[in-house]
Design a protein around this motif. Structure first.
Motif, short mmCIF file in Angstrom:
data_model
loop_
_atom_site.label_atom_id
_atom_site.label_comp_id
_atom_site.label_asym_id
_atom_site.label_seq_id
_atom_site.Cartn_x
_atom_site.Cartn_y
_atom_site.Cartn_z
N ARG A 1 0.81 -1.21 0.00
CA ARG A 1 0.00 0.00 0.00
C ARG A 1 0.85 1.26 0.00
N GLU A 2 2.12 1.15 0.42
CA GLU A 2 2.99 2.32 0.47
C GLU A 2 3.67 2.61 -0.87
N ILE A 3 3.61 1.67 -1.82
CA ILE A 3 4.23 1.88 -3.12
C ILE A 3 3.28 2.71 -3.98
N PRO A 4 3.72 3.83 -4.54
CA PRO A 4 2.83 4.68 -5.34
C PRO A 4 2.25 3.94 -6.53
N TRP A 5 0.97 4.13 -6.74
CA TRP A 5 0.30 3.51 -7.87
C TRP A 5 0.86 4.02 -9.21
N GLU A 6 1.39 5.26 -9.21
CA GLU A 6 1.90 5.84 -10.44
C GLU A 6 3.10 5.07 -10.98
N MET A 7 3.85 4.39 -10.12
CA MET A 7 5.01 3.62 -10.58
C MET A 7 4.57 2.51 -11.52
N GLU A 8 3.53 1.83 -11.18
CA GLU A 8 3.03 0.75 -12.03
C GLU A 8 2.39 1.31 -13.31
N GLN A 9 1.65 2.40 -13.18
CA GLN A 9 1.02 3.01 -14.36
C GLN A 9 2.07 3.50 -15.35
N ALA A 10 3.16 4.06 -14.86
CA ALA A 10 4.22 4.52 -15.74
C ALA A 10 4.85 3.36 -16.51
N ALA A 11 5.02 2.23 -15.84
CA ALA A 11 5.56 1.05 -16.52
C ALA A 11 4.61 0.54 -17.59
N GLN A 12 3.33 0.58 -17.33
CA GLN A 12 2.36 0.13 -18.32
C GLN A 12 2.28 1.10 -19.50
N VAL A 13 2.45 2.38 -19.24
CA VAL A 13 2.48 3.35 -20.33
C VAL A 13 3.67 3.11 -21.25
N ASP A 14 4.78 2.67 -20.68
CA ASP A 14 5.98 2.37 -21.47
C ASP A 14 5.88 1.05 -22.22
N GLY A 15 4.75 0.35 -22.10
CA GLY A 15 4.53 -0.87 -22.85
C GLY A 15 4.61 -2.15 -22.05
N ALA A 16 4.79 -2.08 -20.77
CA ALA A 16 4.88 -3.28 -19.94
C ALA A 16 3.47 -3.82 -19.66
N THR A 17 3.36 -5.13 -19.61
CA THR A 17 2.10 -5.74 -19.22
C THR A 17 1.93 -5.64 -17.70
N SER A 18 0.75 -6.02 -17.23
CA SER A 18 0.51 -5.98 -15.78
C SER A 18 1.47 -6.88 -15.04
N TRP A 19 1.74 -8.07 -15.59
CA TRP A 19 2.66 -8.99 -14.95
C TRP A 19 4.09 -8.45 -14.97
N GLN A 20 4.49 -7.85 -16.11
CA GLN A 20 5.84 -7.29 -16.19
C GLN A 20 6.01 -6.11 -15.24
N PHE B 1 4.43 -5.71 -12.44
CA PHE B 1 4.49 -6.28 -11.10
C PHE B 1 5.84 -6.94 -10.85
N HIS B 2 6.32 -7.69 -11.82
CA HIS B 2 7.55 -8.47 -11.64
C HIS B 2 8.80 -7.62 -11.67
N LYS B 3 8.85 -6.62 -12.55
CA LYS B 3 10.07 -5.84 -12.74
C LYS B 3 10.09 -4.51 -12.01
N VAL B 4 8.94 -4.03 -11.58
CA VAL B 4 8.89 -2.72 -10.92
C VAL B 4 8.46 -2.85 -9.47
N ILE B 5 7.30 -3.49 -9.24
CA ILE B 5 6.73 -3.51 -7.89
C ILE B 5 7.53 -4.43 -6.96
N VAL B 6 7.84 -5.63 -7.42
CA VAL B 6 8.56 -6.57 -6.56
C VAL B 6 9.93 -6.05 -6.13
N PRO B 7 10.75 -5.48 -7.03
CA PRO B 7 12.02 -4.90 -6.55
C PRO B 7 11.84 -3.79 -5.54
N LEU B 8 10.80 -2.95 -5.72
CA LEU B 8 10.56 -1.90 -4.75
C LEU B 8 10.10 -2.46 -3.41
N ALA B 9 9.44 -3.61 -3.46
CA ALA B 9 8.92 -4.22 -2.23
C ALA B 9 9.92 -5.19 -1.61
N ALA B 10 11.16 -5.20 -2.10
CA ALA B 10 12.15 -6.15 -1.58
C ALA B 10 12.35 -6.07 -0.07
#
Length: 281
Positions: free
Chosen positions: A165-184, A186-195
């Motif tokens: 809940r502390e990770i900004p939602w905009e981080m995931e939206q920015a990745a999707q705007v750059d062409g990443a899928t929801s899984w990508q 989550f896997h490449k942006v959200i999980v490293p931030l949540a390490a």
């Protein structure tokens, strides 16, 4: 002058508290360490002094040469590690869904997670004993890993959901705007931030699984899968009225050393994960 005198008294009281609390908390640990260096004869005689009369390290050699104890160490680490890895793998997407998605019963699921983790283990022993005997899981690693996950998985979900809940939602939206899928995303942006949060959840679940006693003493019958907490209860010695306190203390010290090393090495990540998940919400 009066204000300075009061401040001096307050500081002295604070320092007394800072010293008294660690001494009070560490005194039992120091006594166990001292007891591990006493001979069996000295402990059998009811030695009341803090320091040993005859300093000896023979207890450590005897414990480490004990095949049952070394086997229990392997069982404890292996079972707790597998339960931790499975719990974190399943809890990460589940906690992410709870933190990001809106669905009916979301609050109920999140509130039930700590309730399930705190459920009395004793009430599960009887049914599990009969089921595991029927399914052939009694006295096996899977027979302990599965019930361990009943409290490690909810604990991991509850810890990780607060962190996601502390990770900004905009981080995931920015990745999707750059062409990443929801899984990508989550896997490449959200999980490293949540390490840090994932690491904190893994540490907590590992310690919970490693220290569990009721299930392992009830669902095992031999040293093939018995963990350290249960194995230490079989250190009775030749005299049932005079347990080998020195060996018990030595085993406790050996079991505690890895925990202290892990905490000292990764204390920054543990604190970062706990504090990051507790800022909001």
């Amino acid at each position: 002058m009066r204000a300075d005198g009061r401040q001096g008294k307050d500081r002295s009281r604070h320092w007394i508290g800072f010293i008294a609390i660690p001494v009070w908390c560490l005194l039992p640990v120091a006594w166990i360490v001292s007891l591990s260096f006493k001979s069996l004869e000295e402990t059998a005689a009811g030695s009341p002094q803090f320091l040993p009369k005859d300093f000896t390290t023979s207890n450590y050699g005897e414990i480490l040469k004990n095949d049952d104890f070394t086997r229990a160490l392997i069982n404890s680490f292996g079972i707790a590690m597998i339960a931790t890895v499975l719990s974190v793998v399943f809890a990460t997407p589940a906690a992410y869904a709870i933190a990001r998605l809106e669905f009916k019963g979301k609050r109920l699921v999140l509130s039930m997670a700590p309730a399930i983790a705190m459920f009395p283990v004793v009430s599960l022993v009887g049914p599990l004993f009969d089921m595991w005997r029927t399914f052939g899981l009694f006295n096996t690693w899977p027979g302990l890993i599965i019930p361990y996950m009943t409290f490690t998985l909810p604990l991991a979900i509850w810890t990780l959901s607060a962190f996601f809940r502390e990770i900004p939602w905009e981080m995931e939206q920015a990745a999707q705007v750059d062409g990443a899928t929801s899984w990508q995303a989550f896997h490449k942006v959200i999980v490293p931030l949540a390490a840090p949060g994932v690491f904190t959840a893994a540490i907590l679940t590992f310690f919970f699984a490693r220290n569990e006693f009721v299930l392992t003493i009830s669902l095992t019958s031999t040293t093939s899968s018995r963990t350290v907490p249960a194995q230490m209860s079989f250190f009775v010695g030749p005299d049932p009225f005079n347990p080998p306190y020195a060996q018990l203390a030595t085993a406790s010290v050996i079991v505690t050393i890895p925990v202290i090393i892990i905490v000292l090495l990764f204390q920054r990540k543990i604190v970062a994960g706990l504090t990051s998940g507790a800022v909001k919400g």
